[in-house]
Design a protein around this motif. Structure first.
Motif, PDB file in Angstrom:
ATOM      1  N   ASP A 194       0.827  -1.215   0.000  1.00 41.65           N
ATOM      2  CA  ASP A 194       0.000   0.000   0.000  1.00 41.65           C
ATOM      3  C   ASP A 194       0.858   1.261   0.000  1.00 41.65           C
ATOM      4  OD1 ASP A 194      -2.076  -1.721   0.135  1.00 41.65           O
ATOM      5  OD2 ASP A 194      -2.471  -1.455   2.281  1.00 41.65           O
ATOM      6  N   LEU A 195       2.030   1.189   0.632  1.00 40.18           N
ATOM      7  CA  LEU A 195       2.907   2.363   0.680  1.00 40.18           C
ATOM      8  C   LEU A 195       3.377   2.753  -0.720  1.00 40.18           C
ATOM      9  CD1 LEU A 195       5.090   1.464   3.816  1.00 40.18           C
ATOM     10  CD2 LEU A 195       3.131   3.032   3.674  1.00 40.18           C
ATOM     11  N   TYR A 196       3.726   1.760  -1.537  1.00 43.37           N
ATOM     12  CA  TYR A 196       4.177   2.048  -2.903  1.00 43.37           C
ATOM     13  C   TYR A 196       3.022   2.584  -3.743  1.00 43.37           C
ATOM     14  CZ  TYR A 196       8.459  -0.506  -1.807  1.00 43.37           C
ATOM     15  OH  TYR A 196       9.640  -0.914  -1.257  1.00 43.37           O
ATOM     16  N   GLU A 197       1.835   2.023  -3.559  1.00 44.76           N
ATOM     17  CA  GLU A 197       0.686   2.480  -4.343  1.00 44.76           C
ATOM     18  C   GLU A 197       0.325   3.916  -3.997  1.00 44.76           C
ATOM     19  OE1 GLU A 197      -2.354  -0.326  -3.534  1.00 44.76           O
ATOM     20  OE2 GLU A 197      -1.332  -1.986  -4.560  1.00 44.76           O
ATOM     21  N   ALA A 198       0.389   4.236  -2.696  1.00 42.28           N
ATOM     22  CA  ALA A 198       0.085   5.616  -2.292  1.00 42.28           C
ATOM     23  C   ALA A 198       1.128   6.586  -2.819  1.00 42.28           C
ATOM     24  CB  ALA A 198       0.012   5.685  -0.759  1.00 42.28           C
ATOM     25  N   ALA A 199       2.408   6.193  -2.760  1.00 42.88           N
ATOM     26  CA  ALA A 199       3.463   7.071  -3.268  1.00 42.88           C
ATOM     27  C   ALA A 199       3.352   7.258  -4.769  1.00 42.88           C
ATOM     28  CB  ALA A 199       4.824   6.483  -2.902  1.00 42.88           C
ATOM     29  N   GLU A 200       2.962   6.187  -5.474  1.00 35.92           N
ATOM     30  CA  GLU A 200       2.813   6.303  -6.929  1.00 35.92           C
ATOM     31  C   GLU A 200       1.652   7.223  -7.281  1.00 35.92           C
ATOM     32  OE1 GLU A 200       2.726   3.276 -10.795  1.00 35.92           O
ATOM     33  OE2 GLU A 200       2.565   2.498  -8.744  1.00 35.92           O
ATOM     34  N   ASP A 202       0.781   9.728  -5.562  1.00 30.94           N
ATOM     35  CA  ASP A 202       1.256  11.081  -5.270  1.00 30.94           C
ATOM     36  C   ASP A 202       2.266  11.582  -6.285  1.00 30.94           C
ATOM     37  OD1 ASP A 202      -0.347  11.271  -3.057  1.00 30.94           O
ATOM     38  OD2 ASP A 202       1.207  10.570  -1.656  1.00 30.94           O
ATOM     39  N   GLY A 203       2.613  10.758  -7.260  1.00 29.03           N
ATOM     40  CA  GLY A 203       3.521  11.180  -8.322  1.00 29.03           C
ATOM     41  C   GLY A 203       4.975  10.838  -8.109  1.00 29.03           C
ATOM     42  N   ALA A 204       5.290  10.022  -7.121  1.00 30.76           N
ATOM     43  CA  ALA A 204       6.689   9.650  -6.864  1.00 30.76           C
ATOM     44  C   ALA A 204       7.171   8.672  -7.932  1.00 30.76           C
ATOM     45  CB  ALA A 204       6.824   9.020  -5.474  1.00 30.76           C
ATOM     46  N   ASN A 205       8.371   8.927  -8.455  1.00 35.46           N
ATOM     47  CA  ASN A 205       8.936   8.003  -9.445  1.00 35.46           C
ATOM     48  C   ASN A 205       9.601   6.824  -8.749  1.00 35.46           C
ATOM     49  OD1 ASN A 205      11.487   8.924  -8.554  1.00 35.46           O
ATOM     50  ND2 ASN A 205      11.488  10.566 -10.071  1.00 35.46           N
ATOM     51  N   ALA A 206      10.207   5.925  -9.534  1.00 28.24           N
ATOM     52  CA  ALA A 206      10.772   4.695  -8.974  1.00 28.24           C
ATOM     53  C   ALA A 206      11.899   5.001  -7.992  1.00 28.24           C
ATOM     54  CB  ALA A 206      11.271   3.793 -10.100  1.00 28.24           C
ATOM     55  N   PHE A 207      12.774   5.948  -8.339  1.00 29.41           N
ATOM     56  CA  PHE A 207      13.884   6.275  -7.439  1.00 29.41           C
ATOM     57  C   PHE A 207      13.374   6.892  -6.135  1.00 29.41           C
ATOM     58  CE2 PHE A 207      16.997   9.344  -5.807  1.00 29.41           C
ATOM     59  CZ  PHE A 207      18.061   8.484  -5.573  1.00 29.41           C
ATOM     60  N   GLN A 208      12.392   7.769  -6.243  1.00 28.56           N
ATOM     61  CA  GLN A 208      11.847   8.395  -5.036  1.00 28.56           C
ATOM     62  C   GLN A 208      11.179   7.364  -4.138  1.00 28.56           C
ATOM     63  OE1 GLN A 208       9.367  11.294  -7.022  1.00 28.56           O
ATOM     64  NE2 GLN A 208      10.850  12.966  -6.666  1.00 28.56           N
ATOM     65  N   ARG A 209      10.483   6.393  -4.723  1.00 29.50           N
ATOM     66  CA  ARG A 209       9.856   5.338  -3.913  1.00 29.50           C
ATOM     67  C   ARG A 209      10.924   4.492  -3.239  1.00 29.50           C
ATOM     68  NH1 ARG A 209       6.570   4.931  -8.584  1.00 29.50           N
ATOM     69  NH2 ARG A 209       7.629   2.996  -9.210  1.00 29.50           N
ATOM     70  N   PHE A 210      12.014   4.229  -3.956  1.00 29.08           N
ATOM     71  CA  PHE A 210      13.098   3.443  -3.369  1.00 29.08           C
ATOM     72  C   PHE A 210      13.766   4.199  -2.222  1.00 29.08           C
ATOM     73  CE2 PHE A 210      17.684   2.541  -3.276  1.00 29.08           C
ATOM     74  CZ  PHE A 210      17.666   1.186  -2.996  1.00 29.08           C
TER      75      PHE A 210
END
Length: 300
Positions: A194-200, A202-210
């Protein structure tokens, strides 16, 4: 006595017997050899007094003698390079593979299982395998490097002073790669999706999610991987006799192999024990730092 047997029949106290048996096992196989080794580092030991506990006391003479050895600083430098290069390679590649196999695609589990073959193989077998790969005249690595134009001549990986240590580093990275990937995969699986889905969203790219999710959530796992990697790398022995035997001219000799050379080639058991104690203190310090950091993290 009857109360004891009644408690055993009810299962109460049986766990204490199991714990006591495990403690006796560890004491016999780890504690006593460790104490014996520490005592030997403070004594004068030769072939005639090796089996005796009562020997002439030497104080810190063995420690001073080890530091005064001409090859001490070379071995220290080799050990640092070997440990940090191996840990960095195992961690970075292992983390990349863990992230890659965390994706859903056909055959991911099967391919990931194949990587574990290197982990279960004995070190001497891995050393023999990489000895063929790194061979100067007919080695696969030289053939591949020449094929892509990275080299023109031949690199004698195992006998060239500039490459001998790195040959063992490459083999050790391959040997410990699967272990790092396995532990890091477990840490990745524990992160809520769920954390990755929420960040995505919000517009976070792959590096920002990592950077903002994966690394902070895996802090304790990364600490465990690095601590175990340090211990395992310092304990590595099998690859050295299989690949370089510490040569040429000690350019690939590390502390663990040096301790073995002192004890079983030069029969200077006191200095071999002293080097082993120095390594144990280093590992113990790293373990204490890790345990204290994780304890503060849990409390926070």
């Amino acid at each position: 006595m009857s109360r004891f047997f009644n408690s055993m029949r009810d299962g109460v106290g049986f766990d204490l017997i199991l714990v006591g048996a495990a403690m006796l096992f560890l004491l016999a196989l780890a504690g006593l050899p460790l104490v014996y080794n520490v005592l030997m580092s403070f004594q004068q030991v030769d072939m005639f007094t090796l089996g005796s506990l009562i020997r002439p006391f030497a104080g810190f003479t063995n420690y001073v003698a080890v530091v005064a050895q001409p090859e001490f600083w070379l071995v220290t430098k080799n050990t640092l390079i070997f440990v940090f290069a191996s840990m960095a390679g195992q961690f970075v590649i292992g983390f990349a593979l863990a992230i890659f196999f965390a994706q859903n695609f056909p055959g991911a589990s099967t391919i990931r299982g194949l990587f574990l073959v290197s982990w279960v193989m004995p070190g001497l077998v891995v050393g023999a395998l990489w000895s063929s790969i790194l061979a100067g005249d007919f080695g696969v690595l030289n053939f591949l490097l020449r094929s892509v134009g990275l080299i023109e001549g031949t690199i004698f990986w195992k006998s060239d002073p500039n490459f001998a240590l790195w040959a063992v580093v490459i083999a050790n990275i391959w040997l410990g790669l699967a272990f790092n990937m396995l532990l890091l995969s477990v840490g990745l699986a524990a992160i809520p999706r769920d954390l990755y889905e929420a960040a995505e969203l919000d517009g976070a790219n792959a590096f920002q999610r990592f950077w903002t999710i994966t690394l902070p959530m895996m802090r304790s796992t990364i600490g465990a991987v690095m601590s175990l990697g340090l211990i395992g790398t310092l304990q590595q022995f099998d690859l050295f006799p299989a690949l370089t035997e510490g040569g040429p001219a000690n350019t690939s000799t590390v502390a663990g192999y040096w301790a073995w050379q002192m004890s079983f080639q030069l029969y200077d058991f006191a200095k071999g024990a002293t080097i082993s104690v120095m390594m144990f203190v280093l590992v113990l310090f790293a373990s204490v730092v890790y345990v204290r950091s994780t304890r503060h993290e849990v409390r926070g």
